[in-house]
Design a protein around this motif. Sequence first.
Motif, PDB file in Angstrom:
ATOM      1  N   ILE A 367       0.887  -1.178  -0.082  1.00 30.84           N
ATOM      2  CA  ILE A 367       0.003   0.016  -0.103  1.00 30.84           C
ATOM      3  C   ILE A 367       0.822   1.260   0.207  1.00 30.84           C
ATOM      4  N   GLY A 368       2.076   1.306   0.886  1.00 29.97           N
ATOM      5  CA  GLY A 368       2.786   2.296   0.762  1.00 29.97           C
ATOM      6  C   GLY A 368       3.519   2.547  -0.292  1.00 29.97           C
ATOM      7  N   ILE A 369       4.067   1.467  -1.319  1.00 27.44           N
ATOM      8  CA  ILE A 369       4.611   1.903  -2.452  1.00 27.44           C
ATOM      9  C   ILE A 369       3.669   2.548  -3.323  1.00 27.44           C
ATOM     10  N   GLY A 370       2.212   1.781  -3.484  1.00 25.08           N
ATOM     11  CA  GLY A 370       1.325   2.386  -4.224  1.00 25.08           C
ATOM     12  C   GLY A 370       1.049   3.842  -4.009  1.00 25.08           C
ATOM     13  N   LEU A 371       0.973   4.193  -2.806  1.00 26.11           N
ATOM     14  CA  LEU A 371       0.532   5.457  -2.274  1.00 26.11           C
ATOM     15  C   LEU A 371       1.813   6.616  -2.885  1.00 26.11           C
ATOM     16  N   THR A 372       3.141   6.005  -2.529  1.00 22.72           N
ATOM     17  CA  THR A 372       3.999   6.602  -3.066  1.00 22.72           C
ATOM     18  C   THR A 372       4.289   6.964  -4.464  1.00 22.72           C
ATOM     19  N   LEU A 373       4.022   6.001  -5.198  1.00 25.52           N
ATOM     20  CA  LEU A 373       4.098   6.205  -6.653  1.00 25.52           C
ATOM     21  C   LEU A 373       2.869   7.218  -7.180  1.00 25.52           C
ATOM     22  N   ALA A 374       1.845   6.981  -6.379  1.00 22.34           N
ATOM     23  CA  ALA A 374       0.708   7.825  -6.818  1.00 22.34           C
ATOM     24  C   ALA A 374       1.142   9.434  -6.467  1.00 22.34           C
ATOM     25  N   LEU A 375       1.730   9.422  -5.273  1.00 12.92           N
ATOM     26  CA  LEU A 375       2.122  10.889  -5.011  1.00 12.92           C
ATOM     27  C   LEU A 375       3.306  11.415  -5.864  1.00 12.92           C
ATOM     28  N   ALA A 377       3.599  10.552  -9.012  1.00 17.86           N
ATOM     29  CA  ALA A 377       2.889  10.906 -10.199  1.00 17.86           C
ATOM     30  C   ALA A 377       2.319  12.370 -10.451  1.00 17.86           C
ATOM     31  N   VAL A 378       1.659  12.340  -8.872  1.00 18.20           N
ATOM     32  CA  VAL A 378       1.010  13.833  -9.126  1.00 18.20           C
ATOM     33  C   VAL A 378       1.930  14.744  -8.896  1.00 18.20           C
ATOM     34  N   LEU A 379       3.073  14.617  -8.367  1.00 17.38           N
ATOM     35  CA  LEU A 379       4.061  15.665  -7.910  1.00 17.38           C
ATOM     36  C   LEU A 379       4.732  16.003  -9.370  1.00 17.38           C
ATOM     37  N   LEU A 380       5.200  14.991 -10.039  1.00 22.23           N
ATOM     38  CA  LEU A 380       5.780  15.083 -11.172  1.00 22.23           C
ATOM     39  C   LEU A 380       4.900  15.823 -12.202  1.00 22.23           C
ATOM     40  N   ALA A 381       3.571  15.578 -12.313  1.00 25.83           N
ATOM     41  CA  ALA A 381       2.425  16.242 -13.347  1.00 25.83           C
ATOM     42  C   ALA A 381       2.743  17.782 -12.753  1.00 25.83           C
ATOM     43  N   THR A 382       2.438  18.096 -11.795  1.00 25.06           N
ATOM     44  CA  THR A 382       2.147  19.699 -11.356  1.00 25.06           C
ATOM     45  C   THR A 382       3.505  20.222 -11.654  1.00 25.06           C
ATOM     46  N   TYR A 383       4.801  19.501 -11.280  1.00 22.79           N
ATOM     47  CA  TYR A 383       6.090  20.043 -11.446  1.00 22.79           C
ATOM     48  C   TYR A 383       6.240  20.331 -12.793  1.00 22.79           C
ATOM     49  N   GLN A 384       5.854  19.388 -13.803  1.00 21.52           N
ATOM     50  CA  GLN A 384       5.873  19.513 -15.370  1.00 21.52           C
ATOM     51  C   GLN A 384       5.131  20.857 -15.808  1.00 21.52           C
ATOM     52  N   ALA A 385       3.792  20.897 -15.150  1.00 18.47           N
ATOM     53  CA  ALA A 385       2.780  21.546 -15.678  1.00 18.47           C
ATOM     54  C   ALA A 385       3.339  23.003 -15.056  1.00 18.47           C
TER      55      ALA A 385
END
Lengths: 412, 172, 102, 669
Positions: A367-375, A377-385
């Motif tokens: 679960i932790g891995i999943g959460l981390t990856l999701a986080l 992804a979100v961070l990366l997306a916002t960073y790129q944006a």
Amino acid sequence: MTNNAASELTLQAVPSWMPAFLVAPMIGGLSLADLIALVVLLLFVLNFVMIEIWMERKVAGHVQLRRGPLHVGPHGSLQSPADVLKLLTKEDLTPVAADPIVFPMAPYLVFVPVFLTFLVIPWGPLVLFGNFVIRPFDLGLVYMVAIPAMQGIGLVMAGWSSGNKYSLLGSARVVAQLISYELPMVIALLGVAMMAESLNLTTIVESQMKQGWNVFLQPIGFLVFFLATMSEMSRAPFDIAVAESEIVGGPFVEYSGMRWGMFYLAEFAAVCLNSALSTALFLGGWELFPGSHALGLGWISDQFGLLFFMGKMIVLVVIIQWARFVLPRLRIDQLMDFAWKFLLPAGFVNFILTAILQVFGFVPFAIGIGLTLALAAVLLATYQARRSPSTVALIRTAPEAVPTSQGLGLPV
Amino acid sequence: MELSAVAFYVVAGVTLVAALGVVVARSVVYAALLLILSLVMTGLIYLLLLADFLALIQILVYGGTVSILLLFALMLTPPETRPELNHRGWALGAVTSGALFALLLVASLADKWPAAGAARHISLVDLGRALFSTWAVPFEVASVVLLVALLGALTIARSTSPGSKIARRASA
Amino acid sequence: MVPIEHIMVFTGALFCLGVYGVMARRNAVLVLMAIELMLNAVAINLVAFGTLVYPGQINGMVFAIFVVTIAAAELGLGLAIVLRVYRMRSSINVDDIDLMRW
Amino acid sequence: MDYAWLAPVLPIGAFALNVLIWRQMGARKHALSALTTLAAIGGAFLVFLAVFSDASAHLEETATSSGRHLIFEGTPWFTVGVAPHLYVFAPTLVVDWLSIMMLGVVTFLAFLIEFYATGYMKGDNRYWWFFSVKALFTAAMLGVVLSYNFLLMYICWELVGLCSFLLIGFWYSERANAEAAKKAFITTRVGDVGFFIGLALLFLKTGTFDMKATFAAVESGAIDPATVTIAGILIFLGAMGKSGQFPLHVWLPDAMAGPTPVSALVHSATMVAAGVYLVGRAYPIFHASPTTMGIITTVGTITAIFAATIALTQRDIKRILAYSTISQLGYMIMALGVGAYTAGLFHLFTHAFFKALLFLGAGSVIHSMEPVLHGTGRNPNDIFNMGGLRKQMPVTFWTFLLASLSLAGIAPLAGFWSKDAILVGAYEADAWLPLIVALFTAFLTAFYMFRCIYLVFFGPARWQVATATPDHHDNHSTDHASGHHAEPHESPWTMALPLVLICVPAIAAGWIGIPGFSEAFAETVRFGPMIEEHINLVLAGAGTLAGLLGIGLATLMYLTPVSGPRLISESFPAVYKTLYNKYYFDEMYQWIIDHVVLAIAAMAATVDRKILNDRIVDWCGPFLQGAGARLRLTTSGYIYHYAFGFIIGIMAIGVVISGGIPDMRFALW
């Protein structure tokens, strides 16, 4: 000194056919077999580096849609020995402004730590020879962090003693990079140590055979470690410090001949070393494929492990070389940002997740891995944006400052 | 004589020579490099004293990091413009340290020390246990000290040139 | 291994060299380096006593680890201060840093 | 029963409310604080009623050999000391008949006096502050009454002193009033210091301030008798200060400077009662030592007669009452001293009512005289400026007369029974001298009280005399004033009502202690086993006779035109002047202060100024400056100088702890 430490200093698995005089400790606990192993290791490293250089040229050629070396030997395979010969016969120039003592010493200080680190690598077993590891050291993990760290001195010495302000600047940059990336690397290794509950590399490999490869259990750790080591050895895309095409080779500007060759020897040896370490720490060492022991196929690994180890290592080497030719070089601030703002937090996340795995079991860990990856992804997306418009603007206004991919010559 | 004893005398000799170089060298970079040599040799002495973990830590911390910090500091500051001043208090220093050494020599040699027992290697597991049980509080305090030192060094060394963030905040 | 007295003489000499460095050197960075020498001398002594005189006792080594830790922190801060002083007074000669004098 | 703590807490709450909140309310604060105080003290009275109704059953349940009391220990306030000598201070309260009795007296009188004061103080611009302090005063007194811990009692004791200071100096804008307040505070302080030292002495021996433990220690002989004697005398000093016993009585007459309701409260239920109450409360300590008891008897006896003689010649109505109070307190102390525990406290009980009544009556008189004499420069307190007021002020007259009869010890009234009990007590203790003195004092008491009544309520109306200068001689000025403006009049109902209400206990309070008939008081408030009391007709007759003789003599001298007073004062001028000037006690103290205390102080000041200051203190600064000027040169700013000192110091330490170089060993290893 001799009593207890001696057990540390003998070969772990001595084949029964080996004559006693070979393994009997002689001077300071060193046996004849040790000396032979050292010589073999040195020869191996040197030859592997030459092969590596040839491979790199071929990889570069293929990535750049050309053929690479062709004429010296079959497929140009003798190109590297020829280059070595050239370097050996070339004159060692010492600039007038250079420091006469430190200047010649620096290349050795860069190469020797890398070579010393090979001592603890568990190469794996081979028929009749048993397990290859020159020093199955209990503190192997600390050792493999501590010894390469000394490279930094050599680089500073090289930069300072050249008597050239560009080389001094280059050394400052390369050392800053070295220190910055050492932290995430060590943090990533914490997870490995926690998984195996040992610092001994052999034990770490064996524990992976029982509980699965670390690359699956510690994906973030592997990523962090692999990227950090790539930067540690100043490989592209992290080679901003030496960046031949921009600042003409960083600390090594004034070096020529075999002294210059030593630095490159160290770099390619480091590629080999770090691939080997990644293999041992994350890719299950000499195991054929994950879970082969559980399936009853462990004997294959136990007999031909050395080959599998080498195979994995070479794959990693190729990946590292491949990255060099397909990825653009980073700016220095991006380099530092990457270490401190991405790799270090990721290392800590990995550390915490490993602790969760060890204490609470697999499900919370997953679960932790999943959460981390999701986080992530979100961070990366916002960073790129957030980043992309300004990056585009930067490219448009200052094209000359844009790092270029070496081979393709395309703006990023 | 045991090999390890020989090794000790050799390493100790190198360490002392390097240390002497640190305190008398004209060039500050030489002094720093000799200091690094001396510190790495200290690591070897730890190894000879069966403290292998400590030896690696010594090499990692001093050989890898502290030395580079020192060299950076030397490069960021200018060489002494009045090298003749670099040794002004040498007489007093020599007398004081000589006297101290004499006292330590007497103290070391005048008394009968407990006979050396059989040196035992301390395993990393034992060390870890001691650090995280008996010495847990000092260990944590040390970590806090490191954190404070980190933040303090950051704060102190940060640029306060006009226009920098700190300067703007300070003037606000 | 060597007798403990020899190690003590060795560390004493190392310490005294550090003392001399602190007293004779004018460059602040060199003073810090001399302090490192002294700290190392002490740490060697701790380890030597822990290993040779009281074998199996772990305290000497633990102390030495703390010494290394604190020394690293001290050096980091010290160098930061030196850089700051240099920026403010354009000198790292410890004789010039005398604002706190009478 | 465990709600007894509410009694002091309610007035304290009222004080806090007044001072913290009502104070902000502008003009409304006066009415609000008066109401709050009245309500709180009324609440305390209700608490008393509840405690009283519960008391019989609960106290009998817990009756032990040592007595009948309930002790309530509160939450610890603080802890002092370390383990073996740890002292945890917890406020301990006691409910026994003694404290219940005082609870009733204090709350009842305080309530009525508060009520009276709402009328008396009307128009004062610090009206609200008056009631706030009165609330605190009551609370402090209730604290003294209920506390069963010497330290707590001492705290409340000092609060009582503080409040009396604030109230006596209520009209501090007049210098005399401020001086009187200071005098009261300082004089009682003298006694309090003794009290405190006594407590400290007991604490040293017992390690506790808890009364129960202390008494147990005294009774079991755990403390040596000499200490008990000394501690007892020191504690009695506190009682002397508060109760105005000779020679610390000087503050009490001056305390009349305060508003009359304050005098009434101070003289009946609170301040002066505290001293007698302390003697009653800490009786085991006094009782254990015959020496202490002797001293108590002596002090009480001297005070009784001494104050009564002074009262004979005073002109100020409140001063007459003040000396009367001192005299009566001496009575009580004397009774306690001879061992008549019940009698002494019984007199405290009855005296509180009729003395409060007397003061309120006097206040009523002064209140009506003030507008009459306003602008004439004549003292409205002077009884020679009054006369014939019984027609204008009938309520005041009759209540005052009743209270005076009670004080004089006339048969069915309250004072008779308690005075008789004291006489019997003295007789049974074979204390002949106190007995005779007591009888003589009874005679004097009756005389001066009726002298006062005749001069105030009978005879010609001297307030009509228009002479601007007050009369300095004890004679009749029968001249009629020409064309005067105001007439004396009866006080408003808020003042008259309490007078009438207090009449009831002033008549009837003694009936609970009639020997052989109603022995409720003797049964409950007692020390040791109950003593079967019986009426001693000879003593009763002698007491009544003394009272009647006093009244007769007064009638003869002041109501008939014999002009006895002038005759006597002129025949014995020295005696008269001595008495009128209160035996010159104030002058003596003034002389002692001027010639002894101030002389010593001047010497000390000289030593301080010339030697300590000029020689030592003045020398310190330059010395340190000089030392600093020289020493700062060592702060060279050079690291190697510092390192040099550091290394030398380390070497010295090394040599010292190793015991010298030749035998170098690690002493600390």
